[in-house]
Design an enzyme around this catalytic site. Structure first.
Site, PDB file in Angstrom:
ATOM      1  N   TRP A 102       0.824  -1.218   0.000  1.00  0.00           N
ATOM      2  CA  TRP A 102       0.000   0.000   0.000  1.00  0.00           C
ATOM      3  C   TRP A 102       0.848   1.254   0.000  1.00  0.00           C
ATOM      4  O   TRP A 102       0.481   2.254  -0.618  1.00  0.00           O
ATOM      5  CB  TRP A 102      -1.012  -0.021   1.156  1.00  0.00           C
ATOM      6  CG  TRP A 102      -2.049  -1.070   0.936  1.00  0.00           C
ATOM      7  CD1 TRP A 102      -2.243  -2.206   1.664  1.00  0.00           C
ATOM      8  CD2 TRP A 102      -3.018  -1.117  -0.132  1.00  0.00           C
ATOM      9  NE1 TRP A 102      -3.266  -2.953   1.127  1.00  0.00           N
ATOM     10  CE2 TRP A 102      -3.753  -2.314   0.029  1.00  0.00           C
ATOM     11  CE3 TRP A 102      -3.318  -0.287  -1.208  1.00  0.00           C
ATOM     12  CZ2 TRP A 102      -4.793  -2.681  -0.843  1.00  0.00           C
ATOM     13  CZ3 TRP A 102      -4.352  -0.650  -2.080  1.00  0.00           C
ATOM     14  CH2 TRP A 102      -5.062  -1.834  -1.886  1.00  0.00           C
ATOM     15  N   ASP A 172      -1.852   6.507   6.223  1.00  0.00           N
ATOM     16  CA  ASP A 172      -2.914   5.669   5.668  1.00  0.00           C
ATOM     17  C   ASP A 172      -3.230   4.601   6.718  1.00  0.00           C
ATOM     18  O   ASP A 172      -2.526   3.606   6.832  1.00  0.00           O
ATOM     19  CB  ASP A 172      -2.437   5.020   4.362  1.00  0.00           C
ATOM     20  CG  ASP A 172      -3.429   3.988   3.834  1.00  0.00           C
ATOM     21  OD1 ASP A 172      -4.493   3.788   4.452  1.00  0.00           O
ATOM     22  OD2 ASP A 172      -3.120   3.367   2.795  1.00  0.00           O
ATOM     23  N   LYS A 196     -12.361  -2.028   6.388  1.00  0.00           N
ATOM     24  CA  LYS A 196     -11.511  -2.925   7.164  1.00  0.00           C
ATOM     25  C   LYS A 196     -11.974  -2.933   8.627  1.00  0.00           C
ATOM     26  O   LYS A 196     -12.381  -3.939   9.156  1.00  0.00           O
ATOM     27  CB  LYS A 196     -10.038  -2.507   7.104  1.00  0.00           C
ATOM     28  CG  LYS A 196      -9.507  -2.141   5.703  1.00  0.00           C
ATOM     29  CD  LYS A 196      -9.333  -3.321   4.799  1.00  0.00           C
ATOM     30  CE  LYS A 196      -9.012  -3.045   3.335  1.00  0.00           C
ATOM     31  NZ  LYS A 196      -7.903  -2.219   2.996  1.00  0.00           N
TER      32      LYS A 196
HETATM   33  C1  LIG Z   1      -7.400  -1.700   1.643  1.00  0.00           C
HETATM   34  C2  LIG Z   1      -6.339  -0.677   1.744  1.00  0.00           C
HETATM   35  C3  LIG Z   1      -6.251   0.376   0.816  1.00  0.00           C
HETATM   36  C4  LIG Z   1      -7.162   0.507  -0.376  1.00  0.00           C
HETATM   37  O1  LIG Z   1      -8.392   0.969   0.017  1.00  0.00           O
HETATM   38  P1  LIG Z   1      -9.556   1.305  -1.022  1.00  0.00           P
HETATM   39  O2  LIG Z   1     -10.645   1.737  -0.107  1.00  0.00           O
HETATM   40  O3  LIG Z   1      -9.841   0.050  -1.787  1.00  0.00           O
HETATM   41  O4  LIG Z   1      -9.077   2.394  -1.923  1.00  0.00           O
HETATM   42  C5  LIG Z   1      -5.256   1.324   1.004  1.00  0.00           C
HETATM   43  N1  LIG Z   1      -4.401   1.240   2.028  1.00  0.00           N
HETATM   44  C6  LIG Z   1      -4.459   0.238   2.937  1.00  0.00           C
HETATM   45  C7  LIG Z   1      -3.479   0.208   4.078  1.00  0.00           C
HETATM   46  C8  LIG Z   1      -5.433  -0.742   2.820  1.00  0.00           C
HETATM   47  O5  LIG Z   1      -5.492  -1.731   3.721  1.00  0.00           O
END
Ligand SMILES: *Cc1c(COP(=O)(O)O)cnc(C)c1O
Length: 360
Positions: A102, A172, A196
């Protein structure tokens, strides 16, 4: 009806209580004769849902008043662009940490907007540890420092917050926000896709310090401008109302559970139980350096790769689903977010023991 223990990395398991409440309110939200899905986002009913959700999130994370909380769409992936668009503010350089899949995505998107300084990377060692702070090369003139506190795929997590001095820290937190208490004041921006650990897909939560917004890149679309969303209480256009409502129910559930310190203890116990079992077994293996192991996503491999298929098939039959590891890593991955009960992890460990005994 039989529910399974769902170890999916996302969209992921939700608290049963939350879904029961959503079910009970599905056709008639609190005597309005309407589903939340059918409400005007500007009507007083939805406004009260939206305000309560924000208030509860602010309370859970003790978010200081000088931060805006935005309820947006576009996923964490849109934030990979929205962060440089809003935070460069005339600068053309940013620092990024590369600790996994990511972060790499965030870096690739960031490169569309500015010069990226890779402050540190663990790519060469296969993303199995967090590079220690002493090894980072931060640029004091960077517009911001971006990192990924929990790498969902390799299962690597920061258990500390980097000190970046005056340079705003951007995180993030898609797969870790709300899993433990957090000092929000250490950050310039925190963002997370909801699917998540917050709620269902379709919602992205952004927490941003006031003084960082209001100078987006020239030509930036309105929908990518934090200030516009902030000024309009995340209702510049129609927000993802139902996902916002579900997130609100999850915040309420967390408060009833005793808040983030309480859930953090449960999360620690669940992760400890699983890692301890893996480490004590000769058949299962987790490659991540101990101090950098994720409490949310636990990858593991079997010592005989040929047994992966049988493992997944039998796990599924035992009501333990979505344990297949990400295609880039292989093996297995158990995501054990807030909503995964302790009993789910116990059931997984029991299954793994039995599998080892009978198949290995
Ligand atoms: C799942 C995830 C993403 C992507 O998220 P989207 O909502 O599909 O854009 C980005 N960063 C991390 C750490 C993730 O776990």
């Amino acid at each position: 009806m039989t529910r399974v223990y769902n170890f999916s990395a996302g969209p992921a398991i939700l608290p049963e209580e939350v879904m029961e409440q959503a079910r009970d309110e599905m056709l008639d939200w609190q005597g309005t004769g309407m589903s939340v899905m059918e409400m005007s986002h500007r009507g007083k009913q939805f406004m009260s849902i939206a305000e309560q959700a924000e208030a509860d999130l602010r309370e859970l994370l003790a978010i200081p008043d000088n931060y805006k909380v935005l309820f947006l769409q576009g996923g964490a992936t849109s934030q990979f662009a929205m962060v440089p668009i809003n935070l460069l503010r005339g600068n053309n350089k940013a620092d990024y940490l590369c600790t996994g899949h990511w972060s790499k995505k965030a870096i690739a998107e960031g490169r569309r907007f500015c010069e990226i300084n890779l402050a540190a990377s663990s790519e060469e060692s296969g993303f199995q540890h967090i590079p220690p702070h002493q090894e980072w090369h931060l640029d004091p003139e960077a517009a911001y420092v971006h990192y990924t506190p929990n790498e969902t795929i390799a299962g690597v997590e920061f258990h500390w917050i980097p000190d970046t001095g005056e340079v705003p820290l951007v995180a993030d937190m898609s797969s870790t926000l709300l899993s433990r208490p957090l000092d929000v004041s250490r950050f310039g921006v925190i963002y997370a896709g909801a699917q998540k650990n917050i709620g269902c897909a379709g919602l992205t939560v952004v927490i941003v310090r006031d003084d960082l917004i209001g100078q987006p890149l020239g030509g930036a679309p309105s929908m990518f401008d934090y200030q516009i969303h902030g000024d309009n209480n995340s209702m510049y256009n129609t927000p993802p109302t139902y996902a916002w409502y579900i997130a609100g129910l999850v915040f309420g559930w967390l408060k009833r559970k005793g808040g983030l310190s309480a859930i953090a203890e449960v999360n620690r116990a669940k992760a400890d139980m699983l890692y301890h079992f893996i480490d004590s077994s000769g058949f299962y293996h987790n490659p991540v350096e101990r101090a950098s192991r994720s409490r949310m996503n636990v990858p593991f491999i079997l010592s005989e790769q040929g047994l992966d298929g049988v493992f997944l098939e039998q796990a599924e039959k035992a009501g333990l689903t979505n344990l297949k590891g990400h295609r880039s890593v292989g093996g297995m991955r158990a995501s054990i977010y807030n909503a995964m009960p302790q009993e789910g992890v116990e059931a997984l460990v029991e299954f793994m023991k039995e599998f080892e005994r009978t198949q290995a």
